[in-house]
Design an enzyme around this catalytic site. Sequence first.
Site, PDB file in Angstrom:
ATOM      1  CE  LYS A   1       6.327   7.920   0.925  1.00  0.00           C
ATOM      2  NZ  LYS A   1       6.203   8.892   0.419  1.00  0.00           N
TER       3      LYS A   1
ATOM      4  CG  ASP B   1      -9.097  12.263   3.934  1.00  0.00           C
ATOM      5  OD1 ASP B   1      -8.981  11.030   4.246  1.00  0.00           O
ATOM      6  OD2 ASP B   1     -10.394  13.210   5.069  1.00  0.00           O
TER       7      ASP B   1
ATOM      8  N   GLY C   1       0.559  10.286  -9.724  1.00  0.00           N
ATOM      9  CA  GLY C   1       0.573   8.881 -10.453  1.00  0.00           C
ATOM     10  C   GLY C   1       1.236   8.044 -10.646  1.00  0.00           C
TER      11      GLY C   1
ATOM     12  CG  ASP D   1       4.620   6.436  -2.411  1.00  0.00           C
ATOM     13  OD1 ASP D   1       5.696   6.021  -1.746  1.00  0.00           O
ATOM     14  OD2 ASP D   1       5.445   7.129  -3.317  1.00  0.00           O
TER      15      ASP D   1
ATOM     16  CD1 TRP E   1       4.796   4.610  -7.033  1.00  0.00           C
ATOM     17  CD2 TRP E   1       3.912   2.963  -5.286  1.00  0.00           C
ATOM     18  NE1 TRP E   1       5.500   4.237  -6.158  1.00  0.00           N
ATOM     19  CE2 TRP E   1       5.720   3.309  -4.969  1.00  0.00           C
ATOM     20  CE3 TRP E   1       3.180   2.592  -4.647  1.00  0.00           C
ATOM     21  CZ2 TRP E   1       6.260   3.277  -3.444  1.00  0.00           C
ATOM     22  CZ3 TRP E   1       3.819   2.181  -3.148  1.00  0.00           C
ATOM     23  CH2 TRP E   1       5.473   2.432  -3.380  1.00  0.00           C
TER      24      TRP E   1
ATOM     25  CG  ASP F   1      -3.774  10.901  -3.706  1.00  0.00           C
ATOM     26  OD1 ASP F   1      -2.757  11.267  -3.082  1.00  0.00           O
ATOM     27  OD2 ASP F   1      -4.332  12.564  -3.356  1.00  0.00           O
TER      28      ASP F   1
END
Length: 198
Positions: free
Chosen positions: A154, A92, A53, A114, A55, A73
Amino acid sequence: MPSNSYKKPDFWSKKAFAQGYPARSVWKLEEMDRKFLLFKDGVSVLDLGAAPGSWTMYALEHCGKSGRVVSVDLSPLAGAVNSERLCFFQGDLYSPEIRREVKIRGPYSLVICDAAPATTGNRTVDSLRSEGLAELALSYGEEMLDKGGNFAVKIFQGGGERNLLAKMKGLFVSARAFKPEACRRESFETYLVGLNFK
């Protein structure tokens, strides 16, 4: 497998914990924000792969009182991440139902991701999995970003980042790879940033 140094809190981890963030990754986002001006007052943010958490917390702090954050998430966020401006979905990213719920709450002026795959220690396999997650995040961005919106994701180096960056250059006015200082020296992660969605 991560090296033993990953288990030891380094400068960035200690700084994050001291300021109440659950992970060191917050400084990567902070550096990208300083360089690319990702956040503005009133921005609507989609945070993909948000747990634990850091970000999401940063987004809530920097999107202004009229801004809002939607996070997704498989794992829950840390207990401190809580706000009436936050909508969190535990599920998901590949789920059509999750995607539908996220889209209903869009469009977004910033999509950030990320997310990292469950690593195997095989760099080729891990890079391919990371590429899949980055492509998924970009597909969310393509579908749900407002015109002029920004994007950051990322990806593990060696995981098709050049092809993904080439695609982003067709979707955004500018796109580039960027490795924040807060990335571990031995890490092969980098970030792709797209600015001003066409």
